[in-house]
Design a protein around this motif. Structure first.
Motif, PDB file in Angstrom:
ATOM      1  N   HIS A  83      58.903 -36.161  60.941  1.00 49.37           N
ATOM      2  CA  HIS A  83      58.306 -35.585  59.724  1.00 49.37           C
ATOM      3  C   HIS A  83      59.170 -35.851  58.506  1.00 49.37           C
ATOM      4  O   HIS A  83      58.674 -36.278  57.449  1.00 49.37           O
ATOM      5  CB  HIS A  83      58.105 -34.080  59.918  1.00 49.37           C
ATOM      6  CG  HIS A  83      57.718 -33.361  58.672  1.00 49.37           C
ATOM      7  ND1 HIS A  83      58.614 -32.600  57.947  1.00 49.37           N
ATOM      8  CD2 HIS A  83      56.546 -33.299  58.001  1.00 49.37           C
ATOM      9  CE1 HIS A  83      57.997 -32.086  56.895  1.00 49.37           C
ATOM     10  NE2 HIS A  83      56.755 -32.492  56.892  1.00 49.37           N
ATOM     11  N   SER A  84      60.461 -35.624  58.613  1.00 47.28           N
ATOM     12  CA  SER A  84      61.366 -35.843  57.487  1.00 47.28           C
ATOM     13  C   SER A  84      61.364 -37.299  57.052  1.00 47.28           C
ATOM     14  O   SER A  84      61.361 -37.608  55.849  1.00 47.28           O
ATOM     15  CB  SER A  84      62.784 -35.400  57.846  1.00 47.28           C
ATOM     16  OG  SER A  84      62.831 -34.013  58.096  1.00 47.28           O
ATOM     17  N   THR A 127      60.715 -31.132  53.221  1.00 48.99           N
ATOM     18  CA  THR A 127      61.611 -31.912  54.073  1.00 48.99           C
ATOM     19  C   THR A 127      62.685 -31.065  54.729  1.00 48.99           C
ATOM     20  O   THR A 127      63.581 -31.602  55.356  1.00 48.99           O
ATOM     21  CB  THR A 127      62.291 -33.018  53.250  1.00 48.99           C
ATOM     22  OG1 THR A 127      63.048 -32.419  52.189  1.00 48.99           O
ATOM     23  CG2 THR A 127      61.259 -33.964  52.673  1.00 48.99           C
ATOM     24  N   GLU A 162      60.231 -24.386  64.087  1.00 48.01           N
ATOM     25  CA  GLU A 162      61.561 -24.320  64.687  1.00 48.01           C
ATOM     26  C   GLU A 162      61.731 -23.033  65.485  1.00 48.01           C
ATOM     27  O   GLU A 162      62.241 -23.038  66.621  1.00 48.01           O
ATOM     28  CB  GLU A 162      62.638 -24.413  63.612  1.00 48.01           C
ATOM     29  CG  GLU A 162      64.056 -24.314  64.171  1.00 48.01           C
ATOM     30  CD  GLU A 162      65.123 -24.274  63.097  1.00 48.01           C
ATOM     31  OE1 GLU A 162      66.295 -24.524  63.430  1.00 48.01           O
ATOM     32  OE2 GLU A 162      64.789 -23.984  61.930  1.00 48.01           O
ATOM     33  N   TYR A 192      61.205 -30.055  69.088  1.00 46.41           N
ATOM     34  CA  TYR A 192      61.158 -29.744  67.656  1.00 46.41           C
ATOM     35  C   TYR A 192      62.057 -30.699  66.870  1.00 46.41           C
ATOM     36  O   TYR A 192      61.653 -31.220  65.825  1.00 46.41           O
ATOM     37  CB  TYR A 192      61.586 -28.297  67.403  1.00 46.41           C
ATOM     38  CG  TYR A 192      62.031 -28.081  65.970  1.00 46.41           C
ATOM     39  CD1 TYR A 192      61.109 -27.950  64.950  1.00 46.41           C
ATOM     40  CD2 TYR A 192      63.389 -28.076  65.642  1.00 46.41           C
ATOM     41  CE1 TYR A 192      61.517 -27.808  63.627  1.00 46.41           C
ATOM     42  CE2 TYR A 192      63.805 -27.932  64.330  1.00 46.41           C
ATOM     43  CZ  TYR A 192      62.862 -27.794  63.325  1.00 46.41           C
ATOM     44  OH  TYR A 192      63.272 -27.666  62.017  1.00 46.41           O
ATOM     45  N   GLN A 193      63.252 -30.907  67.352  1.00 50.62           N
ATOM     46  CA  GLN A 193      64.211 -31.732  66.607  1.00 50.62           C
ATOM     47  C   GLN A 193      63.713 -33.154  66.402  1.00 50.62           C
ATOM     48  O   GLN A 193      63.821 -33.707  65.308  1.00 50.62           O
ATOM     49  CB  GLN A 193      65.561 -31.733  67.333  1.00 50.62           C
ATOM     50  CG  GLN A 193      66.286 -30.399  67.272  1.00 50.62           C
ATOM     51  CD  GLN A 193      67.421 -30.310  68.284  1.00 50.62           C
ATOM     52  OE1 GLN A 193      67.680 -31.249  69.038  1.00 50.62           O
ATOM     53  NE2 GLN A 193      68.094 -29.166  68.308  1.00 50.62           N
ATOM     54  N   TRP A 237      57.462 -26.040  58.987  1.00 49.01           N
ATOM     55  CA  TRP A 237      58.407 -26.578  59.968  1.00 49.01           C
ATOM     56  C   TRP A 237      59.515 -25.584  60.284  1.00 49.01           C
ATOM     57  O   TRP A 237      60.122 -25.651  61.368  1.00 49.01           O
ATOM     58  CB  TRP A 237      58.941 -27.929  59.495  1.00 49.01           C
ATOM     59  CG  TRP A 237      57.845 -28.954  59.564  1.00 49.01           C
ATOM     60  CD1 TRP A 237      56.820 -29.125  58.673  1.00 49.01           C
ATOM     61  CD2 TRP A 237      57.605 -29.878  60.628  1.00 49.01           C
ATOM     62  NE1 TRP A 237      55.968 -30.110  59.112  1.00 49.01           N
ATOM     63  CE2 TRP A 237      56.426 -30.604  60.295  1.00 49.01           C
ATOM     64  CE3 TRP A 237      58.279 -30.190  61.798  1.00 49.01           C
ATOM     65  CZ2 TRP A 237      55.906 -31.602  61.112  1.00 49.01           C
ATOM     66  CZ3 TRP A 237      57.766 -31.194  62.610  1.00 49.01           C
ATOM     67  CH2 TRP A 237      56.600 -31.885  62.276  1.00 49.01           C
ATOM     68  N   GLU A 238      59.780 -24.629  59.418  1.00 48.95           N
ATOM     69  CA  GLU A 238      60.701 -23.533  59.756  1.00 48.95           C
ATOM     70  C   GLU A 238      60.069 -22.607  60.781  1.00 48.95           C
ATOM     71  O   GLU A 238      60.739 -22.145  61.713  1.00 48.95           O
ATOM     72  CB  GLU A 238      61.087 -22.772  58.494  1.00 48.95           C
ATOM     73  CG  GLU A 238      62.053 -23.525  57.601  1.00 48.95           C
ATOM     74  CD  GLU A 238      62.254 -22.876  56.241  1.00 48.95           C
ATOM     75  OE1 GLU A 238      63.245 -23.218  55.578  1.00 48.95           O
ATOM     76  OE2 GLU A 238      61.425 -22.027  55.834  1.00 48.95           O
ATOM     77  N   THR A 287      60.611 -33.051  64.017  1.00 40.51           N
ATOM     78  CA  THR A 287      60.962 -32.782  62.617  1.00 40.51           C
ATOM     79  C   THR A 287      61.679 -33.969  61.999  1.00 40.51           C
ATOM     80  O   THR A 287      61.573 -34.207  60.789  1.00 40.51           O
ATOM     81  CB  THR A 287      61.803 -31.500  62.499  1.00 40.51           C
ATOM     82  OG1 THR A 287      61.747 -31.039  61.148  1.00 40.51           O
ATOM     83  CG2 THR A 287      63.252 -31.711  62.869  1.00 40.51           C
ATOM     84  N   PRO A 326      52.118 -28.718  63.016  1.00 33.53           N
ATOM     85  CA  PRO A 326      52.926 -29.925  62.811  1.00 33.53           C
ATOM     86  C   PRO A 326      52.212 -31.222  63.176  1.00 33.53           C
ATOM     87  O   PRO A 326      52.407 -32.239  62.511  1.00 33.53           O
ATOM     88  CB  PRO A 326      54.156 -29.695  63.693  1.00 33.53           C
ATOM     89  CG  PRO A 326      53.764 -28.617  64.648  1.00 33.53           C
ATOM     90  CD  PRO A 326      52.780 -27.762  63.924  1.00 33.53           C
ATOM     91  N   THR A 351      65.042 -29.336  57.086  1.00 36.51           N
ATOM     92  CA  THR A 351      65.349 -29.361  58.516  1.00 36.51           C
ATOM     93  C   THR A 351      66.581 -28.534  58.813  1.00 36.51           C
ATOM     94  O   THR A 351      67.170 -28.636  59.874  1.00 36.51           O
ATOM     95  CB  THR A 351      65.590 -30.804  58.998  1.00 36.51           C
ATOM     96  OG1 THR A 351      66.664 -31.382  58.246  1.00 36.51           O
ATOM     97  CG2 THR A 351      64.329 -31.650  58.820  1.00 36.51           C
TER      98      THR A 351
END
Length: 408
Positions: free
Chosen positions: A229-230, A45, A210, A222-223, A206-207, A226, A355, A47
């Motif tokens: 996703h979170s 998770t 980013e 991306y924001q 996800w890193e 993500t 992703p 972010t």
């Protein structure tokens, strides 16, 4: 064309991309030193902002992005032609609106057909990867022909896995064509070859995404992705049954030709983004002592006696999903397994997706492992991803399609 022919021409967009794509502070070998913290075995998770030092010079509009193992890479503008190898990088480019800019990838025909099974559920999102160059063991000369703006690929992985590449070749490509930018050994936290061995840093999927978004100046996409996703991971983990009630799960790769020809058991919850679609589900591993993967026979699978079998590599042309499932049911040895008796043999698509595939595979695995919590995974014939209604979806498919299509 000679230097004299170009000496008085104004620099083109191509010049800005290629010659802006340099590595700052020591070249390709200047990796990003880290503590190897990367993926948490508990959850995916994260972010939080990265630890890289992105900078922008307002005078020339250049910007730089840092990622291990390539160090800090400077760009003048987003790359417009993209060389990739493994599909997690291609998936990232697609998610950021650059799917059509890819010119090469590993097994393009196969991944074109696999991704179409999922993208059919994202309105307006399509690909045409079938005729791309196959990047596996590609020759250095072909990279000159492709003349890409970026090699969205991990040079340490290329050196470690491709027969005809060494460090000098990757340096030559970086200097003469375009920079490398990618991270792949985080997939299983594999040891990097020299000269990256001591400095290689591991990231979550996800890193990495980013950092790639910064290369393409698509941080907003991306924001919002993500965040989806979170929220998906949070929804799953907040509704899990107690640990003692979670199924003992075997995560397998079974040869396309059948169980007699090869069964590989993979760790379910170990670090690395190859487990990004199973680890957040926190199921109990039927092979808890595995660090990564191991070839096993039918008897070992019977001894483990999993409640659920997840077979990766089950979706797409030639993956023989129905045949493998029937073979497990009809084989006199494997038909004794609890998962086989209860018809809890389920598909996954690929371990190292990016992703987009991560969102879908988290949704499908949640339904496969915990149908009483997240809805039943339907009977599956090997074709397209099921058409879940909005009420059945664990994430908003239309919202993801809109983001990829640019409606952020």
């Amino acid at each position: 064309m000679s230097n004299e022919d170009t000496a008085h021409e104004a620099p083109t967009r191509r010049d800005y991309v290629k010659y802006g794509g340099t590595v700052v502070g020591g070249g390709l070998l200047a990796g990003c030193t880290g503590d190897g913290g990367g993926d948490s075995p508990e959850t995916d998770t994260s972010t939080e902002g990265s630890t890289n030092e992105e900078t922008e010079n307002p005078e020339d509009a250049s910007y730089s992005v840092n990622m291990s193992p390539v160090g800090t890479v400077e760009f003048k503008e987003p790359p417009q032609s993209i060389f990739t190898v493994l599909v997690h990088h291609a998936d990232m480019a697609l998610a950021l609106g650059y799917g059509d800019a890819i010119n090469a990838m590993y097994s393009p025909t196969e991944f074109d057909s696999r991704y179409r099974l999922f993208l059919d559920r994202l309105d307006g999102v399509s690909i045409d990867w079938s005729d791309l160059d196959n990047a596996w063991n590609i020759g250095k000369e072909r990279l000159y022909d492709l003349d890409s703006d970026i090699h969205l690929t991990d040079p340490a992985y290329v050196v470690a896995q491709m027969d005809n590449w060494d460090v000098a070749d990757t340096e030559e490509v970086r200097e003469n064509i375009a920079p490398w930018f990618g991270n792949t050994l985080s997939g299983e936290h594999s040891q990097a070859p020299s000269p990256w061995t001591d400095d290689y840093q591991y990231y979550t999927l996800w890193e990495i995404f980013e950092k790639v978004s910064k290369v393409f100046q698509e941080e907003r996409r991306y924001q919002v992705l993500t965040e989806i996703h979170s929220n998906l991971v949070s929804t799953i983990q907040s509704n899990l049954p107690p640990e003692v009630e979670r199924p003992r799960t075997a995560y397998l790769n079974i040869a396309r030709t059948g169980i007699q020809d090869g069964i590989w058991a993979y760790s379910l919850n170990q670090p690395g983004f190859f487990r990004a679609s199973t680890r957040p589900l926190r199921a109990n591993d039927a092979f808890p002592d595995l660090k990564q993967f191991q070839r096993i026979d039918r008897e070992a699978l019977v001894a483990a006696d999993p409640d659920v079998i997840l077979r990766t590599g089950s979706m797409g042309e030639g993956r023989n999903w129905a045949e493998i499932k029937n073979e497990l049911k009809n084989d006199p040895v494997t038909q004794e397994i609890l998962a086989v008796q209860n018809d809890r043999i389920h598909p996954l698509a690929v371990q190292y997706g990016g992703p987009i595939l991560n969102l879908f595979q988290l949704e499908m695995a949640a339904k496969e492992l915990y149908p009483e919590r997240f809805g039943q995974w339907p009977s599956y014939d090997g074709g397209r991803y099921p058409d879940f209604s909005p009420e059945e979806q664990l994430f908003d498919h239309q919202r993801v399609a809109d983001i990829i299509n640019g409606d952020i």
